[in-house]
Design an enzyme around this catalytic site. Sequence first.
Site, PDB file in Angstrom:
ATOM      1  CD  GLN A  22      48.941  47.197  36.290  1.00  0.00           C
ATOM      2  OE1 GLN A  22      49.645  46.543  35.533  1.00  0.00           O
ATOM      3  NE2 GLN A  22      47.646  47.354  36.096  1.00  0.00           N
ATOM      4  N   GLY A  69      47.014  35.153  36.050  1.00  0.00           N
ATOM      5  CA  GLY A  69      47.695  36.353  35.560  1.00  0.00           C
ATOM      6  C   GLY A  69      47.244  36.660  34.143  1.00  0.00           C
ATOM      7  CB  SER A  70      48.740  38.777  31.542  1.00  0.00           C
ATOM      8  OG  SER A  70      49.942  38.119  31.219  1.00  0.00           O
ATOM      9  CB  CYS A 121      40.332  38.354  36.627  1.00  0.00           C
ATOM     10  SG  CYS A 121      41.881  38.012  37.377  1.00  0.00           S
ATOM     11  CD  GLU A 158      40.691  30.506  36.562  1.00  0.00           C
ATOM     12  OE1 GLU A 158      40.136  31.350  35.828  1.00  0.00           O
ATOM     13  OE2 GLU A 158      40.179  29.409  36.836  1.00  0.00           O
ATOM     14  CE  LYS A 211      56.734  34.432  40.689  1.00  0.00           C
ATOM     15  NZ  LYS A 211      56.738  35.745  41.362  1.00  0.00           N
ATOM     16  CD  GLU A 269      42.569  41.775  32.095  1.00  0.00           C
ATOM     17  OE1 GLU A 269      43.601  41.183  31.735  1.00  0.00           O
ATOM     18  OE2 GLU A 269      41.781  41.320  32.950  1.00  0.00           O
ATOM     19  CB  VAL A 309      52.292  35.535  31.685  1.00  0.00           C
ATOM     20  CG1 VAL A 309      53.101  34.579  32.554  1.00  0.00           C
ATOM     21  CG2 VAL A 309      53.017  36.863  31.557  1.00  0.00           C
TER      22      VAL A 309
HETATM   23  C1  UN1 Z   1      40.177  38.026  40.474  1.00  0.00           C
HETATM   24  O1  UN1 Z   1      39.710  39.045  40.036  1.00  0.00           O
HETATM   25  O2  UN1 Z   1      41.273  37.597  40.081  1.00  0.00           O
HETATM   26  O3  UN1 Z   1      34.703  37.283  42.132  1.00  0.00           O
HETATM   27  C2  UN1 Z   1      39.514  37.218  41.512  1.00  0.00           C
HETATM   28  C3  UN1 Z   1      35.457  38.132  42.593  1.00  0.00           C
HETATM   29  C4  UN1 Z   1      36.421  37.742  43.681  1.00  0.00           C
HETATM   30  C5  UN1 Z   1      37.625  37.074  43.109  1.00  0.00           C
HETATM   31  C6  UN1 Z   1      38.238  37.826  41.981  1.00  0.00           C
HETATM   32  N1  UN1 Z   1      35.771  36.868  44.608  1.00  0.00           N
HETATM   33  O4  UN1 Z   1      35.446  39.287  42.186  1.00  0.00           O
END
Ligand code: UN1
Length: 497
Positions: free
Chosen positions: A333, A230-231, A286, A252, A177, A387, A234
Amino acid sequence: MSDSNIHKNFINGAWVESKSGKTYENRNPANTDELVGVFQKSNADDVKMAIDAASEAYKKWRLVPAPKRGEILYRVAQRTLAEKESTSRDMTREMGKIIKETRGDVQEAIDMTFYMAGEGRRLYGMTTPSEMPNKFNMTIRQPLGVCAFITPWNFPMAIPAWKMMPALICGNTVVIKPATDTPLSVVNLVRICAEEGIPPGVVNMVTGAGSALGDPLIKNPAVRVVSFTGSTAVGRKVSEACASTFKHACLEMGGKNVQIVMDDAKLELAVDGALWGAFGTTGQRCTATSRVICHKDILDKFTAALAERVKKLKVGNGLDESVEMGPVVNQQQVDTILEYIEIGKKEGGKLLTGGERLTGGAYDKGYFIQPTIFGGVTQDMRIWKEEIFGPVLGIGSFSTLDEAIAMANDTPYGLSASIFTQDVNRAYTAMRDVYTGIFYVNAPTIGAETHLPFGGTKETGNGHREASEAALDVFSEWKSVYVDFSGSLQRPQIDNQ
Ligand code: UN1
């Protein structure tokens, strides 16, 4: 509207409309007048059909020899390479990041696909001696079944590939999804998989809102692995929903990544690092650098040099090759980021540059925010702790390495961190003591490569890693096999005391 702009779900090898009869529009965040495509607003019935198809396909796919599965993945990788430019352009149109970066995103998917194709001829287990005579011991990896993926909009093709390719090479089947904002990149990836020979039912895709599809996906007993990016909020719900049926959950989640700049750092390099780490992908990674902490002796010089560069960043439509930073992904955002900028000001952060939504001309059609830096950020501030997921960087300062390490660790998250220094002792000390899943020396906090584990500590993850060989541990389970060829009953721990 042309038919080619209407995209369907992909279930059991066929493109099908949602049972809901509903669709939604996806628009370009750099120009909301531009319709990127129309996608299915799926419901629980669609999810069930996709899971049923994946369950049925699993019976055969798990028995296809892994090197043969790998051959299909090689073809998928080659084809993705051949379509790199068009899929990158689609991605910039659907989520805004600049074309150089969307090419990188597609490349990351290609890298992962080649890497996992090669795993088809490895998937190593081990052999090890038995403690009994005439007995053979080994371990083999076995697939789990149907894997459900809930993927984010910031890496629309790379992250789906991080999850899909290791799952497939291990012999699992997939229901994905994609994020509501970025279904087109997954449509492209799934289409390539199908056209290059992934059998019907092995890869299925259902588009629509997480709020409607999350539960039917996660609660279905046929799903054995849920992989979510995601967050943290969640992710916690996903984890709880998986717990009662003991589904494997690979999570993650958030980050509040820090770049440490020591007084012996190469200043220009540290500035380059912060610029790319904080404002690449418009800060929506992230792994984005959202905190820089700088030694007090070079703080003023570093800050002035960085602010100078940030002021010159060209913000605009990412399809223009000269643009350095694109829009943020959507109105929500924009609201969140502007709210954090207000919070930063109220908390006493010193706004050094940026701080506003960009308006006028083409900016009025999109979600553009100025790249923003706050100085004087301290550990009690929300912009230090939370964040933001946007182009907002906070700068703080320290006097000693010990203090810098303590500040780096002062966050509920633990994804990525970096140090800029010429001193090997300082570099290794920080590498050891900063508690994150990823650590860089003289490089920004972003830019992980596909053959190393990706993930984080604390509230960033739940102990799993994506990418690399570590991903195989998410998508397979060990079976320990004992073959006794002695012809008699041998009882370990008893007959050999
Ligand atoms: C992410 O930010 O969810 O290391 C992934 C990095 C990228 C992947 C980021 N190769 O910044």
